[in-house]
Scaffold this active site. Structure first.
Site, PDB file in Angstrom:
ATOM      1  N   LYS A 201       0.633  -1.100   0.046  1.00 56.07           N
ATOM      2  CA  LYS A 201       0.030  -0.035   0.014  1.00 56.07           C
ATOM      3  C   LYS A 201       1.033   1.108   0.015  1.00 56.07           C
ATOM      4  CE  LYS A 201      -3.765   2.223   2.745  1.00 56.07           C
ATOM      5  NZ  LYS A 201      -4.841   1.791   3.876  1.00 56.07           N
TER       6      LYS A 201
ATOM      7  N   SER B  70      -9.863   2.043   3.097  1.00 61.85           N
ATOM      8  CA  SER B  70      -8.901   2.709   2.230  1.00 61.85           C
ATOM      9  C   SER B  70      -7.656   1.703   1.576  1.00 61.85           C
ATOM     10  CB  SER B  70      -8.143   3.694   3.039  1.00 61.85           C
ATOM     11  OG  SER B  70      -7.054   2.995   4.142  1.00 61.85           O
TER      12      SER B  70
ATOM     13  N   SER C 222      -9.951  -0.418   7.322  1.00 58.41           N
ATOM     14  CA  SER C 222      -9.363  -0.234   6.001  1.00 58.41           C
ATOM     15  C   SER C 222      -8.567  -1.454   5.422  1.00 58.41           C
ATOM     16  CB  SER C 222      -8.548   1.019   6.051  1.00 58.41           C
ATOM     17  OG  SER C 222      -9.160   2.071   6.078  1.00 58.41           O
TER      18      SER C 222
END
Length: 484
Positions: A78, A153, A177
């Protein structure tokens, strides 16, 4: 051998046996990204040259017979975790050109374990969002239906795993997330206990809530990645000195004698019928496997969203103050005096959702309002923690839905409040610092994945893995892949 569909465990076995090289596996992943990347739109930065060089080094280590556990396995990260020499944006224009001079601890651990870093996945800006639509770079699409969200997210990380554009990925979880996008994309997402995994090198959103964790194709892979990234780090003051077990040891223990708690509040939030149906079917499977079901209560669940959306923005307003155009991030070149430079640089660099949360957090911390908002939210947080303490006297693992609904169409939720309310079942885990997992448990009538949430007491990741591994075998969903 369809390399793109292999798990960490199966690819590592093939690499060790010499059936395939890391360079071949990495090349296959890069080819898959080239063929399907525009459809899924989930990478911000690809590191083709770096990945192939790392794969060549992994092949040398494999040939020498001294290969570490993840040697040669292509993994995505990420874009909120620092990668030395590789752009790290945090999903924000304010860091559009930031190239870190060091690796985050978890990235360094992956490299030490021999993993090949493929690239950086898209995300909501500074991890603020539940749909992965708050990004100036790339809004990913759900591989199961390209008209739908991935969740946020860490939506990019979940999407690339589901689309076989990497073998596994790292995400972060501040209020759900990792678990929400894992549920929406039909993969396994694991948020470890707060402090289990170092946050050093993580671009902070809310420091008392953020936690790094794996997103994988199956439960065994989640355990393998936890083995690699967990452990004390003196560079992170919140990192705990708790011993790290071999998490794979919990995978074959069965469910006999295990007490599973069903929180009545989690089933009273207006669940979508498809979610209710698939979750209840999974619970029946657990009961049939020998687990004991107990109804429990987490009475302050309804206050979790309100407490979170004071605490998290307050911490964000403090953490994001460093991006001022002086030391970090974008600077407006046209500003001719200091105050204007601060104002214009931050206005240009931050997106609407980040600005909204900075304003909320700054207000909550301001003189005269701190006691009414931040202190009160912290007191509610303590009550939620106490609810969990009582619950874990009655059960070993808490079982529930991950989200009230499956994924929704891109752009369908434009109202911030309706978006915040989708976090209602995942936020309490973060407020209490507990471990939690999303495990695929079925599909909606429209063919969209639905996840089952498992929570356990602090440092009892093994209990979650024990339940998840048994249920995964019974449901048999891991071989079902989206078609692109």
């Amino acid at each position: 051998m369809d390399v793109n569909c292999l798990t960490i465990a199966r690819l590592a076995e093939a690499l060790a046996a010499g059936k395939i090289s890391s360079r071949e596996a990495t090349g296959a992943v890069l080819d898959r990204i080239a063929a399907t990347g525009e459809q899924v739109n989930a990478y911000i930065t690809l590191d083709r040259e770096g990945a192939l060089a790392a794969a060549a080094e992994a092949d040398r280590r494999l040939a020498a017979g001294a290969a570490p556990p993840l040697c040669g396995v292509p993994i995505a990260v990420k874009d909120v975790l620092c990668t030395k020499g590789l752009r790290t944006t945090g999903g924000s224009k304010i860091l559009a050109d930031f190239i870190p001079p060091y690796d985050a601890t978890v990235v360094a651990k992956l490299r030490q374990a021999g993993a090949v870093i493929i690239g950086k996945t898209t995300m909501d800006e500074f991890a603020m969002g539940s749909a992965n639509e708050n990004s100036p770079f790339a809004v990913p699409r759900n591989p199961w239906n390209l008209d739908y969200i991935c969740g946020g997210s860490s939506g990019g990380s979940a999407a690339v795993v589901a689309a076989d554009q990497c073998v596994a990925a790292l995400g972060t979880d501040t209020g759900g997330s990792i678990r929400q996008p894992a549920s929406n994309c039909g993969v396994v997402g694991f948020k470890p206990t707060y402090g289990r995994v170092s946050r050093y090198g993580l671009l902070a959103f809310a420091s008392s809530l953020d936690q790094v964790g794996p997103i994988t194709k199956d439960v065994r892979d989640a355990a393998l990645l936890l083995n690699a990234i967990c452990g004390h780090d003196p560079r992170d003051s919140t990192s705990v000195r708790e011993p790290v077990p071999d998490f794979t040891a919990a995978l074959d223990q069965g469910l006999a004698g295990l007490r599973l708690g069903l929180p009545r509040e989690y089933f009273e939030v207006g669940l979508d019928p498809d979610v209710q149906r698939t979750v209840e079917a999974a619970i029946r499977q657990l009961e049939g496997a020998g687990a004991e079901l107990r109804e429990i209560s987490l009475p302050r669940t309804e206050y979790g969203v309100a407490a979170y959306y004071v605490i998290a923005p307050a911490e964000a307003s403090s953490n994001l103050a460093r991006y001022d155009g002086v030391r970090f991030g974008h600077r407006d070149p046209a500003a001719d005096e200091l105050a204007a430079m601060y104002r214009r640089s931050r206005s240009q660099g931050f997106g609407p959702e980040v600005k909204r949360r900075i304003i909320i957090g700054t207000y909550a911390l301001s003189s005269g309002y701190y006691d009414a908002y931040y202190r009160k939210a912290s007191q509610v947080r303590s009550l939620i923690i106490e609810d969990y303490r009582r619950a874990f006297k009655e059960c070993d693992v808490i079982v529930s839905p991950v989200t009230p609904t499956p994924a929704w169409r891109l752009g369908a939720k434009s109202d911030p409040l309706s978006m915040y309310l989708t976090d209602i079942l995942t936020i309490p885990t973060n407020l209490a610092g507990l471990p939690g997992m999303s495990l695929p448990c079925g599909f909606s009538d429209a063919g969209l994945p639905i996840g089952l949430q498992l929570q356990a007491a602090h440092y009892r990741e093994d209990q979650i893995l024990r339940v998840a591994a048994d249920l995964e075998k019974r449901l048999g969903l891991t071989e079902r892949r989206p078609v692109l």
